[in-house]
Design a protein around this motif. Structure first.
Motif, PDB file in Angstrom:
ATOM      1  N   LEU A  86       0.851  -1.192   0.000  1.00 44.80           N
ATOM      2  CA  LEU A  86       0.000   0.000   0.000  1.00 44.80           C
ATOM      3  C   LEU A  86       0.880   1.234   0.000  1.00 44.80           C
ATOM      4  O   LEU A  86       1.860   1.310   0.745  1.00 44.80           O
ATOM      5  CB  LEU A  86      -0.900   0.032   1.248  1.00 44.80           C
ATOM      6  N   SER A  87       0.529   2.211  -0.822  1.00 45.97           N
ATOM      7  CA  SER A  87       1.230   3.493  -0.801  1.00 45.97           C
ATOM      8  C   SER A  87       0.798   4.250   0.449  1.00 45.97           C
ATOM      9  O   SER A  87      -0.145   3.860   1.146  1.00 45.97           O
ATOM     10  CB  SER A  87       0.869   4.313  -2.049  1.00 45.97           C
ATOM     11  N   TRP A  88       1.470   5.348   0.723  1.00 46.13           N
ATOM     12  CA  TRP A  88       1.109   6.186   1.867  1.00 46.13           C
ATOM     13  C   TRP A  88      -0.362   6.599   1.776  1.00 46.13           C
ATOM     14  O   TRP A  88      -1.119   6.452   2.726  1.00 46.13           O
ATOM     15  CB  TRP A  88       2.001   7.433   1.897  1.00 46.13           C
ATOM     16  N   ASP A  89      -0.779   7.101   0.600  1.00 43.24           N
ATOM     17  CA  ASP A  89      -2.158   7.558   0.419  1.00 43.24           C
ATOM     18  C   ASP A  89      -3.160   6.421   0.583  1.00 43.24           C
ATOM     19  O   ASP A  89      -4.222   6.601   1.187  1.00 43.24           O
ATOM     20  CB  ASP A  89      -2.343   8.231  -0.941  1.00 43.24           C
ATOM     21  N   GLU A  90      -2.821   5.242   0.050  1.00 42.15           N
ATOM     22  CA  GLU A  90      -3.717   4.088   0.192  1.00 42.15           C
ATOM     23  C   GLU A  90      -3.832   3.659   1.651  1.00 42.15           C
ATOM     24  O   GLU A  90      -4.905   3.297   2.117  1.00 42.15           O
ATOM     25  CB  GLU A  90      -3.213   2.919  -0.659  1.00 42.15           C
ATOM     26  N   LEU A  91      -2.720   3.700   2.372  1.00 42.95           N
ATOM     27  CA  LEU A  91      -2.731   3.331   3.788  1.00 42.95           C
ATOM     28  C   LEU A  91      -3.542   4.328   4.598  1.00 42.95           C
ATOM     29  O   LEU A  91      -4.360   3.942   5.438  1.00 42.95           O
ATOM     30  CB  LEU A  91      -1.295   3.236   4.306  1.00 42.95           C
ATOM     31  N   VAL A  92      -3.355   5.610   4.333  1.00 36.82           N
ATOM     32  CA  VAL A  92      -4.140   6.643   5.027  1.00 36.82           C
ATOM     33  C   VAL A  92      -5.626   6.440   4.757  1.00 36.82           C
ATOM     34  O   VAL A  92      -6.453   6.473   5.675  1.00 36.82           O
ATOM     35  CB  VAL A  92      -3.689   8.064   4.616  1.00 36.82           C
ATOM     36  N   LYS A  93      -5.980   6.205   3.491  1.00 32.98           N
ATOM     37  CA  LYS A  93      -7.386   5.990   3.134  1.00 32.98           C
ATOM     38  C   LYS A  93      -7.937   4.755   3.840  1.00 32.98           C
ATOM     39  O   LYS A  93      -9.051   4.776   4.379  1.00 32.98           O
ATOM     40  CB  LYS A  93      -7.534   5.843   1.622  1.00 32.98           C
ATOM     41  N   SER A  94      -7.165   3.692   3.865  1.00 31.18           N
ATOM     42  CA  SER A  94      -7.591   2.450   4.512  1.00 31.18           C
ATOM     43  C   SER A  94      -7.848   2.653   6.003  1.00 31.18           C
ATOM     44  O   SER A  94      -8.822   2.144   6.550  1.00 31.18           O
ATOM     45  CB  SER A  94      -6.507   1.379   4.318  1.00 31.18           C
ATOM     46  N   LEU A  95      -6.992   3.406   6.659  1.00 32.81           N
ATOM     47  CA  LEU A  95      -7.114   3.605   8.108  1.00 32.81           C
ATOM     48  C   LEU A  95      -8.107   4.696   8.478  1.00 32.81           C
ATOM     49  O   LEU A  95      -8.667   4.673   9.564  1.00 32.81           O
ATOM     50  CB  LEU A  95      -5.744   3.920   8.708  1.00 32.81           C
ATOM     51  N   SER A  96      -8.353   5.644   7.585  1.00 33.48           N
ATOM     52  CA  SER A  96      -9.231   6.754   7.935  1.00 33.48           C
ATOM     53  C   SER A  96     -10.690   6.485   7.623  1.00 33.48           C
ATOM     54  O   SER A  96     -11.568   7.178   8.127  1.00 33.48           O
ATOM     55  CB  SER A  96      -8.781   8.041   7.248  1.00 33.48           C
ATOM     56  N   SER A  97     -10.987   5.472   6.801  1.00 30.17           N
ATOM     57  CA  SER A  97     -12.382   5.211   6.456  1.00 30.17           C
ATOM     58  C   SER A  97     -13.195   4.869   7.691  1.00 30.17           C
ATOM     59  O   SER A  97     -14.350   5.245   7.804  1.00 30.17           O
ATOM     60  CB  SER A  97     -12.483   4.109   5.406  1.00 30.17           C
ATOM     61  N   ASP A  98     -12.590   4.167   8.648  1.00 29.67           N
ATOM     62  CA  ASP A  98     -13.273   3.827   9.886  1.00 29.67           C
ATOM     63  C   ASP A  98     -13.663   5.106  10.636  1.00 29.67           C
ATOM     64  O   ASP A  98     -14.757   5.216  11.168  1.00 29.67           O
ATOM     65  CB  ASP A  98     -12.397   2.937  10.766  1.00 29.67           C
ATOM     66  N   PHE A  99     -12.774   6.084  10.659  1.00 29.81           N
ATOM     67  CA  PHE A  99     -13.072   7.335  11.347  1.00 29.81           C
ATOM     68  C   PHE A  99     -14.253   8.045  10.701  1.00 29.81           C
ATOM     69  O   PHE A  99     -15.148   8.539  11.393  1.00 29.81           O
ATOM     70  CB  PHE A  99     -11.855   8.266  11.359  1.00 29.81           C
ATOM     71  N   GLU A 100     -14.279   8.086   9.371  1.00 25.13           N
ATOM     72  CA  GLU A 100     -15.379   8.751   8.674  1.00 25.13           C
ATOM     73  C   GLU A 100     -16.702   8.059   8.975  1.00 25.13           C
ATOM     74  O   GLU A 100     -17.717   8.730   9.192  1.00 25.13           O
ATOM     75  CB  GLU A 100     -15.111   8.786   7.173  1.00 25.13           C
ATOM     76  N   ASP A 101     -16.696   6.738   9.014  1.00 23.99           N
ATOM     77  CA  ASP A 101     -17.916   5.994   9.354  1.00 23.99           C
ATOM     78  C   ASP A 101     -18.352   6.302  10.778  1.00 23.99           C
ATOM     79  O   ASP A 101     -19.538   6.498  11.050  1.00 23.99           O
ATOM     80  CB  ASP A 101     -17.693   4.484   9.194  1.00 23.99           C
ATOM     81  N   ARG A 102     -17.399   6.326  11.701  1.00 23.13           N
ATOM     82  CA  ARG A 102     -17.722   6.615  13.105  1.00 23.13           C
ATOM     83  C   ARG A 102     -18.241   8.040  13.268  1.00 23.13           C
ATOM     84  O   ARG A 102     -19.185   8.289  14.013  1.00 23.13           O
ATOM     85  CB  ARG A 102     -16.500   6.380  13.985  1.00 23.13           C
ATOM     86  N   LEU A 103     -17.630   8.995  12.559  1.00 26.76           N
ATOM     87  CA  LEU A 103     -18.078  10.383  12.624  1.00 26.76           C
ATOM     88  C   LEU A 103     -19.493  10.509  12.094  1.00 26.76           C
ATOM     89  O   LEU A 103     -20.352  11.166  12.706  1.00 26.76           O
ATOM     90  CB  LEU A 103     -17.132  11.297  11.841  1.00 26.76           C
TER      91      LEU A 103
END
Length: 130
Positions: A86-103
């Motif tokens: 995973l690239s940096w951007d792909e990793l960030v997207k993968s890890l941040s999607s949970d936050f967006e769902d929780r928000l």
């Protein structure tokens, strides 16, 4: 060569009724998590109720750089183990999607409780005066 306790991993085996495993598996899928990630997260969340109230709660003897319990290291490892690379951007997207769902869930709950509202006039969410 001495073992590095910061990176050593081990398995934990437990037995639960099949209906419970099915429920956990479905819940993990709904959250976009692996079963292992889901169980680790739920155990850590439950452990928070057993720590003393302090200004900066810390899990005793936590081997991670995030002793408050978010366990970013496990989330990164799970994401990388599920993909070749995973690239940096792909990793960030993968890890941040949970936050967006929780928000989103949090905002929906606060709106149902009439504690906040979306205001086009103000250009975003605002609190409702009680």
């Amino acid at each position: 060569m001495a073992a590095d306790t910061e990176t050593d991993r081990t398995s934990v085996v437990t037995y639960v009724p099949s209906h419970q495993k099915t429920e956990w598996k479905n819940h993990a899928a709904d959250l976009g998590m692996t079963q292992a990630e889901f169980i680790r997260t739920m155990v850590q969340a439950g452990r928070k109720d057993f720590t003393l109230e302090t200004e900066n709660p810390v899990e005793p003897d936590s081997p991670t750089t995030d002793p408050g319990g978010d366990d970013l290291e496990s989330q990164v490892l799970d994401a990388l183990e599920s993909n070749d690379a995973l690239s940096w951007d792909e990793l960030v997207k993968s890890l941040s999607s949970d936050f967006e769902d929780r928000l989103e869930s949090c905002l929906e709950a606060l709106q149902r409780q009439n504690r906040i509202q979306y205001s086009g006039r103000n250009g975003g969410y605002t609190t409702i005066d009680q």
